[in-house]
Write a protein that holds these residues in place. Structure first.
Motif, PDB file in Angstrom:
ATOM      1  N   GLY A 143     -38.578  31.681   8.925  1.00 40.58           N
ATOM      2  CA  GLY A 143     -39.428  30.641   9.492  1.00 40.58           C
ATOM      3  C   GLY A 143     -40.888  30.780   9.099  1.00 40.58           C
ATOM      4  N   ASP A 144     -41.624  29.681   9.229  1.00 43.88           N
ATOM      5  CA  ASP A 144     -43.057  29.632   8.920  1.00 43.88           C
ATOM      6  C   ASP A 144     -43.342  30.030   7.472  1.00 43.88           C
ATOM      7  N   GLY A 145     -42.425  29.699   6.570  1.00 46.40           N
ATOM      8  CA  GLY A 145     -42.630  30.012   5.168  1.00 46.40           C
ATOM      9  C   GLY A 145     -42.439  31.466   4.808  1.00 46.40           C
ATOM     10  N   LEU A 146     -41.846  32.245   5.703  1.00 47.00           N
ATOM     11  CA  LEU A 146     -41.616  33.667   5.463  1.00 47.00           C
ATOM     12  C   LEU A 146     -40.174  33.910   5.041  1.00 47.00           C
ATOM     13  N   VAL A 147     -39.993  34.866   4.110  1.00 42.92           N
ATOM     14  CA  VAL A 147     -38.648  35.285   3.722  1.00 42.92           C
ATOM     15  C   VAL A 147     -38.580  36.799   3.787  1.00 42.92           C
ATOM     16  N   GLU A 148     -37.442  37.291   4.262  1.00 46.35           N
ATOM     17  CA  GLU A 148     -37.194  38.733   4.287  1.00 46.35           C
ATOM     18  C   GLU A 148     -36.289  39.071   3.114  1.00 46.35           C
ATOM     19  N   VAL A 149     -36.716  40.005   2.275  1.00 44.99           N
ATOM     20  CA  VAL A 149     -35.971  40.298   1.050  1.00 44.99           C
ATOM     21  C   VAL A 149     -35.764  41.796   0.900  1.00 44.99           C
ATOM     22  N   PRO A 150     -34.643  42.201   0.295  1.00 45.52           N
ATOM     23  CA  PRO A 150     -34.476  43.603  -0.092  1.00 45.52           C
ATOM     24  C   PRO A 150     -35.344  43.868  -1.313  1.00 45.52           C
ATOM     25  N   VAL A 151     -36.078  44.958  -1.331  1.00 40.10           N
ATOM     26  CA  VAL A 151     -37.056  45.145  -2.406  1.00 40.10           C
ATOM     27  C   VAL A 151     -36.415  45.591  -3.711  1.00 40.10           C
ATOM     28  N   GLY A 152     -35.104  45.840  -3.724  1.00 39.88           N
ATOM     29  CA  GLY A 152     -34.424  46.090  -4.976  1.00 39.88           C
ATOM     30  C   GLY A 152     -34.200  44.824  -5.776  1.00 39.88           C
ATOM     31  N   MET A 153     -34.486  43.684  -5.188  1.00 39.78           N
ATOM     32  CA  MET A 153     -34.316  42.403  -5.871  1.00 39.78           C
ATOM     33  C   MET A 153     -35.367  42.234  -6.957  1.00 39.78           C
ATOM     34  N   SER A 154     -35.015  41.525  -8.030  1.00 40.44           N
ATOM     35  CA  SER A 154     -36.005  41.235  -9.076  1.00 40.44           C
ATOM     36  C   SER A 154     -36.817  40.012  -8.673  1.00 40.44           C
ATOM     37  N   TRP A 155     -38.032  39.930  -9.225  1.00 43.68           N
ATOM     38  CA  TRP A 155     -38.843  38.737  -8.988  1.00 43.68           C
ATOM     39  C   TRP A 155     -38.195  37.510  -9.605  1.00 43.68           C
ATOM     40  N   TYR A 156     -37.483  37.695 -10.678  1.00 44.41           N
ATOM     41  CA  TYR A 156     -36.774  36.577 -11.306  1.00 44.41           C
ATOM     42  C   TYR A 156     -35.763  35.985 -10.319  1.00 44.41           C
ATOM     43  N   GLY A 157     -34.944  36.849  -9.728  1.00 35.03           N
ATOM     44  CA  GLY A 157     -33.944  36.370  -8.788  1.00 35.03           C
ATOM     45  C   GLY A 157     -34.559  35.753  -7.553  1.00 35.03           C
TER      46      GLY A 157
END
Length: 396
Positions: free
Chosen positions: A52-66
């Motif tokens: 919400g509010d333009g926030l995303v929770e991501v695993p930091v092993g993810m690539s910026w491309y993905g």
């Protein structure tokens, strides 16, 4: 993430080194001990969560491309992206993260709301500017010295597909310095980068959005600039006869000319005269009240300018030693001009230089590593060794 649970690995007490994509780290992610690999882009995308509010929770092993592909499909984008997208989210957050959007939006770490950090006992905690603020300030742009960032909650912005790019060619690095300082003073650009490659010096100023700004032949409207001419995979060819040695220096606005003057002098004489070398420059404008990250390359100046010196010397010890000597001289000049190194590439810090750059922050780093039982994590890094060499009574 690793096949074992990160908390179990960090809590084991075994020597560990944190590794993202391992892109041009000058050996910082290589060790004789255990190697903790956090880069796992194929399994990370399903773990992204919109909060919400333009926030995303991501695993930091993810690539910026993905991550950017994921966000664009939903009409969003991350405010600052690296020019090479197949680095891991955690990897660039751990060094600061600067890109062509930094001329307006600062560093990547300026757009992190909170992080999930695992300490040396395996304990996981959420850190932000409010909760555990000191850990937050040391973890981001901190080279993994105060724990493993497992997840991050990031701010996003609306995605704008079109970008108007104006290219300017320059007759000399002095002319480029004057032009870059002007763009930095104006503060109206959305995008900026400059480059010296194969003898050609050029810069690009850009604006996001569909409103046309192109009225000259040197302007182009580019769709999906983020992915233009960008490979879909992170595999790239390497010349086995050469090594890649990169170093970046960030100086306050107003100090670019002497930095480029020294770089130019060094590239015209031995040892860099016969070494393939590219220069790359970016502007970093941080907002009022931005967090003062302990080891951030941008320092305290509201507007800074980065100079990247990317070389490919022959794979022999004499050439490598010679390039390191040049980089050391450039690092000294950067510090004299009130700047800081970008710690991701070649940045040979000894104790005295680290002390002049970071001073009391090294005391706090030593305290945090002791308090959170992190002595076994990234212990080989020059930054950690500089902190470990501080007198015990100063690190409390």
């Amino acid at each position: 993430m690793p096949s074992a649970f990160p908390s179990a690995l960090l809590g084991s007490g075994r020597p560990l080194t944190i590794r993202g994509a391992g892109h041009s780290c000058d050996g910082q992610t290589v060790t004789d001990g255990e190697l903790l690999v956090t880069y796992a882009p194929k399994s990370a995308a399903p773990q992204v969560r919109e909060v919400g509010d333009g926030l995303v929770e991501v695993p930091v092993g993810m690539s910026w491309y993905g991550l950017e592909r994921y966000l664009n499909r939903r009409g969003r984008s991350f405010p600052v992206l690296p020019n090479y997208l197949h680095m891991s989210v955690g990897g660039t957050l751990s060094v600061g993260g600067i890109g062509i959007d930094s001329v307006r939006r600062g560093m990547q770490v300026d757009h992190v709301d909170r992080i999930q950090l695992i300490d040396g006992t395996g304990t996981s905690r959420w850190c932000s500017r409010v909760d555990h603020p000191e850990l937050f300030r040391f973890a981001l742009a901190g080279l993994g010295t105060v724990g493993l960032i497992e997840r991050a909650v990031l701010h996003t912005v609306p995605y704008q597909r079109e970008t108007h790019l104006h290219r300017t060619n320059h007759a000399s690095l002095a002319e480029l310095a004057e032009h870059t300082e002007e763009i930095a003073r104006r503060g109206d650009a959305d995008i900026y980068w400059a480059m010296l490659r194969r003898g050609r010096i050029s810069s690009v100023v850009g604006w996001r959005g569909s409103d046309s700004r192109c009225d000259t032949e040197d302007c182009a409207v580019v769709s999906d600039l983020t992915f233009a001419r960008h490979p879909d995979t992170g595999q790239s060819s390497r010349n086995s006869d050469r090594v890649r040695m990169w170093a970046d220096y960030v100086v306050p606005a107003g100090q670019l000319a002497p930095m480029l003057e020294r770089v130019e002098a060094m590239t015209r004489k031995s040892p860099l005269a016969h070494v393939p070398t590219m220069l790359y420059s970016l502007i970093v404008r941080r907002g009022t009240g931005s967090t003062s990250f302990a080891f951030s390359p941008a320092g305290t100046a509201p507007v800074s300018i980065g100079v990247g010196v990317y070389t490919s010397p022959d794979r022999d010890s004499a050439a490598i030693v010679a390039v390191r000597r040049v980089f050391r001289e450039l690092l000294q000049l950067c510090c004299e001009l009130g700047g800081r190194p970008y710690l991701y590439g070649v940045a040979d810090l000894d104790g005295s230089l680290a002390d002049s750059l970071y001073g009391p922050e090294l005391d706090r780093l030593a305290h945090l590593r002791s308090a959170h039982h992190l002595e076994h994590l990234n212990a080989h890094l020059p930054l950690v060794q500089a902190a470990a060499g501080r007198p015990a009574d100063r690190a409390r």
